[in-house]
Motif scaffolding. Structure first.
Motif, PDB file in Angstrom:
ATOM      1  N   VAL A   1      67.544  64.080  33.466  1.00 27.68           N
ATOM      2  CA  VAL A   1      67.633  65.709  34.218  1.00 27.68           C
ATOM      3  C   VAL A   1      69.159  65.723  34.724  1.00 27.68           C
ATOM      4  N   ALA A   2      69.857  66.957  34.380  1.00 30.80           N
ATOM      5  CA  ALA A   2      70.878  67.261  35.197  1.00 30.80           C
ATOM      6  C   ALA A   2      70.701  67.357  36.703  1.00 30.80           C
ATOM      7  N   PRO A   3      71.795  66.686  37.520  1.00 28.75           N
ATOM      8  CA  PRO A   3      71.560  66.944  39.094  1.00 28.75           C
ATOM      9  C   PRO A   3      71.602  68.316  39.245  1.00 28.75           C
ATOM     10  N   LEU A   4      72.224  69.229  38.825  1.00 30.38           N
ATOM     11  CA  LEU A   4      72.246  70.558  38.994  1.00 30.38           C
ATOM     12  C   LEU A   4      72.325  71.462  37.781  1.00 30.38           C
TER      13      LEU A   4
ATOM     14  N   VAL B   1      79.083  79.721  53.122  1.00 33.70           N
ATOM     15  CA  VAL B   1      78.032  79.471  52.172  1.00 33.70           C
ATOM     16  C   VAL B   1      76.945  79.459  52.661  1.00 33.70           C
ATOM     17  N   THR B   2      75.879  80.107  52.161  1.00 33.99           N
ATOM     18  CA  THR B   2      74.451  80.174  52.667  1.00 33.99           C
ATOM     19  C   THR B   2      73.525  79.824  51.414  1.00 33.99           C
ATOM     20  N   ASN B   3      72.331  79.409  51.717  1.00 34.54           N
ATOM     21  CA  ASN B   3      71.341  79.216  50.592  1.00 34.54           C
ATOM     22  C   ASN B   3      70.029  79.597  51.231  1.00 34.54           C
ATOM     23  N   ARG B   4      69.056  79.965  50.168  1.00 37.04           N
ATOM     24  CA  ARG B   4      67.813  80.343  50.355  1.00 37.04           C
ATOM     25  C   ARG B   4      66.926  79.609  49.188  1.00 37.04           C
ATOM     26  N   GLN B   5      65.852  78.865  49.622  1.00 41.21           N
ATOM     27  CA  GLN B   5      65.166  78.048  48.903  1.00 41.21           C
ATOM     28  C   GLN B   5      63.907  78.852  48.375  1.00 41.21           C
TER      29      GLN B   5
ATOM     30  N   LEU C   1      75.476  68.922  46.876  1.00 38.27           N
ATOM     31  CA  LEU C   1      75.216  69.829  45.713  1.00 38.27           C
ATOM     32  C   LEU C   1      75.217  71.373  45.997  1.00 38.27           C
ATOM     33  N   LEU C   2      74.334  71.757  47.094  1.00 43.86           N
ATOM     34  CA  LEU C   2      74.294  73.431  47.445  1.00 43.86           C
ATOM     35  C   LEU C   2      75.576  73.989  48.097  1.00 43.86           C
ATOM     36  N   PHE C   3      76.011  72.969  48.962  1.00 39.65           N
ATOM     37  CA  PHE C   3      77.095  73.515  49.829  1.00 39.65           C
ATOM     38  C   PHE C   3      78.696  73.261  49.383  1.00 39.65           C
ATOM     39  N   ILE C   4      78.731  72.357  48.444  1.00 42.09           N
ATOM     40  CA  ILE C   4      80.180  71.798  47.909  1.00 42.09           C
ATOM     41  C   ILE C   4      80.091  72.160  46.246  1.00 42.09           C
ATOM     42  N   GLU C   5      79.230  71.665  45.533  1.00 39.89           N
ATOM     43  CA  GLU C   5      79.283  71.642  44.122  1.00 39.89           C
ATOM     44  C   GLU C   5      79.047  73.103  43.552  1.00 39.89           C
TER      45      GLU C   5
ATOM     46  N   PRO D   1      92.555  78.208  46.744  1.00 44.47           N
ATOM     47  CA  PRO D   1      91.207  77.600  46.792  1.00 44.47           C
ATOM     48  C   PRO D   1      90.499  77.264  48.101  1.00 44.47           C
ATOM     49  N   VAL D   2      89.359  76.988  48.118  1.00 45.78           N
ATOM     50  CA  VAL D   2      88.620  76.753  49.316  1.00 45.78           C
ATOM     51  C   VAL D   2      88.202  75.431  49.536  1.00 45.78           C
ATOM     52  N   ASP D   3      88.296  74.625  50.794  1.00 45.67           N
ATOM     53  CA  ASP D   3      87.845  73.102  50.723  1.00 45.67           C
ATOM     54  C   ASP D   3      86.556  73.286  51.222  1.00 45.67           C
ATOM     55  N   PHE D   4      85.653  73.147  50.219  1.00 44.28           N
ATOM     56  CA  PHE D   4      84.194  73.510  50.559  1.00 44.28           C
ATOM     57  C   PHE D   4      83.518  72.100  51.151  1.00 44.28           C
ATOM     58  N   VAL D   5      84.341  70.918  51.103  1.00 39.77           N
ATOM     59  CA  VAL D   5      83.907  70.111  51.909  1.00 39.77           C
ATOM     60  C   VAL D   5      84.105  69.867  53.298  1.00 39.77           C
ATOM     61  N   ALA D   6      85.003  70.504  53.617  1.00 35.24           N
ATOM     62  CA  ALA D   6      85.380  70.870  55.241  1.00 35.24           C
ATOM     63  C   ALA D   6      84.787  71.927  55.523  1.00 35.24           C
ATOM     64  N   LEU D   7      84.281  72.732  54.898  1.00 33.92           N
ATOM     65  CA  LEU D   7      83.306  73.979  55.050  1.00 33.92           C
ATOM     66  C   LEU D   7      81.875  73.565  55.497  1.00 33.92           C
ATOM     67  N   TYR D   8      81.330  72.451  54.424  1.00 36.59           N
ATOM     68  CA  TYR D   8      80.145  71.883  54.731  1.00 36.59           C
ATOM     69  C   TYR D   8      80.177  70.989  56.021  1.00 36.59           C
ATOM     70  N   ARG D   9      81.082  70.575  56.221  1.00 32.15           N
ATOM     71  CA  ARG D   9      81.081  69.537  57.532  1.00 32.15           C
ATOM     72  C   ARG D   9      81.115  70.479  58.700  1.00 32.15           C
ATOM     73  N   GLN D  10      81.647  71.595  58.483  1.00 33.00           N
ATOM     74  CA  GLN D  10      81.798  72.380  59.820  1.00 33.00           C
ATOM     75  C   GLN D  10      80.302  72.944  60.202  1.00 33.00           C
ATOM     76  N   GLN D  11      79.669  73.305  58.783  1.00 37.90           N
ATOM     77  CA  GLN D  11      78.247  73.995  59.061  1.00 37.90           C
ATOM     78  C   GLN D  11      77.418  72.735  59.552  1.00 37.90           C
ATOM     79  N   LEU D  12      77.553  71.537  59.062  1.00 37.02           N
ATOM     80  CA  LEU D  12      76.540  70.593  59.560  1.00 37.02           C
ATOM     81  C   LEU D  12      76.784  70.117  61.042  1.00 37.02           C
ATOM     82  N   GLU D  13      77.926  70.465  61.561  1.00 37.06           N
ATOM     83  CA  GLU D  13      78.553  70.133  63.037  1.00 37.06           C
ATOM     84  C   GLU D  13      77.597  71.384  63.662  1.00 37.06           C
TER      85      GLU D  13
END
Length: 170
Positions: free
Chosen positions: A18-21, A56-60, A108-112, A141-153
């Motif tokens: 199954v594909a991861p995404l 970046v936001t998500n809703r489950q 997967l949700l906040f970077i890929e 281009p946006v650095d989504f890895v850095a954005l994800y780290r900021q959101q985690l922090e």
């Protein structure tokens, strides 16, 4: 002399990976463009001061299905602080995640997923500014890895929008 039958199709014996995404669809959820000084803003030829914000936001929806939204806010003003334009775009996609550990959800949700959505959102922004009479705003281009780290922090190490336990009502 006895012969053995050929082995069964080995691919059929393997479980399907199954594909991861899986992206189910992507869409403009909200688009707003304001050009408050038109047509004067289009006549004046001054170098604007641009402001850009990406979130970046998500809703489950259930245990494996999410809506991921990429919000882009851009504004331009003259050196005298008069507004030229204001743009807000919420570009979203609905995705399902495969059988993955919970710790794989965040990347997967906040970077890929935002990486997949971004080129399309960027094109919407460029087209909207061009259609409004301005040069197309081509977002770098946006650095989504850095954005994800900021959101985690900002959330104390917790991934926003993802339930820690089972989803739904008991």
């Amino acid at each position: 002399m006895t012969t053995t039958p050929p082995p069964a199709n080995p691919a059929a014996d393997q479980p399907q990976a199954v594909a991861p995404l899986t992206m189910h669809g992507q869409y403009i959820k909200d688009l707003s463009f304001e050009n408050p000084r038109a047509p004067q803003s289009l006549i004046e030829q001054t170098q604007p001061q641009l402001t850009l914000n990406v979130q970046v936001t998500n809703r489950q929806f259930d245990a494996k299905t999410f809506e991921v939204a990429l919000t882009i806010e851009a504004s331009a003003q003259t050196p005298e602080k008069e507004p030229l334009f204001m743009l807000e775009l919420v570009y979203a996609g609905t995705v399902s995640l495969g059988e993955l550990p919970q710790e794989a959800y965040g990347p997967l949700l906040f970077i890929e997923t935002p990486r997949l959505l971004f080129p399309f959102a960027r094109a919407v922004v460029a087209n909207a500014t061009r259609e409004a009479g301005f040069p197309p705003l081509n977002i770098a281009p946006v650095d989504f890895v850095a954005l994800y780290r900021q959101q985690l922090e900002a959330n104390g190490g917790r991934m926003p929008g993802v339930a820690d336990g089972p989803v739904g009502h008991a």
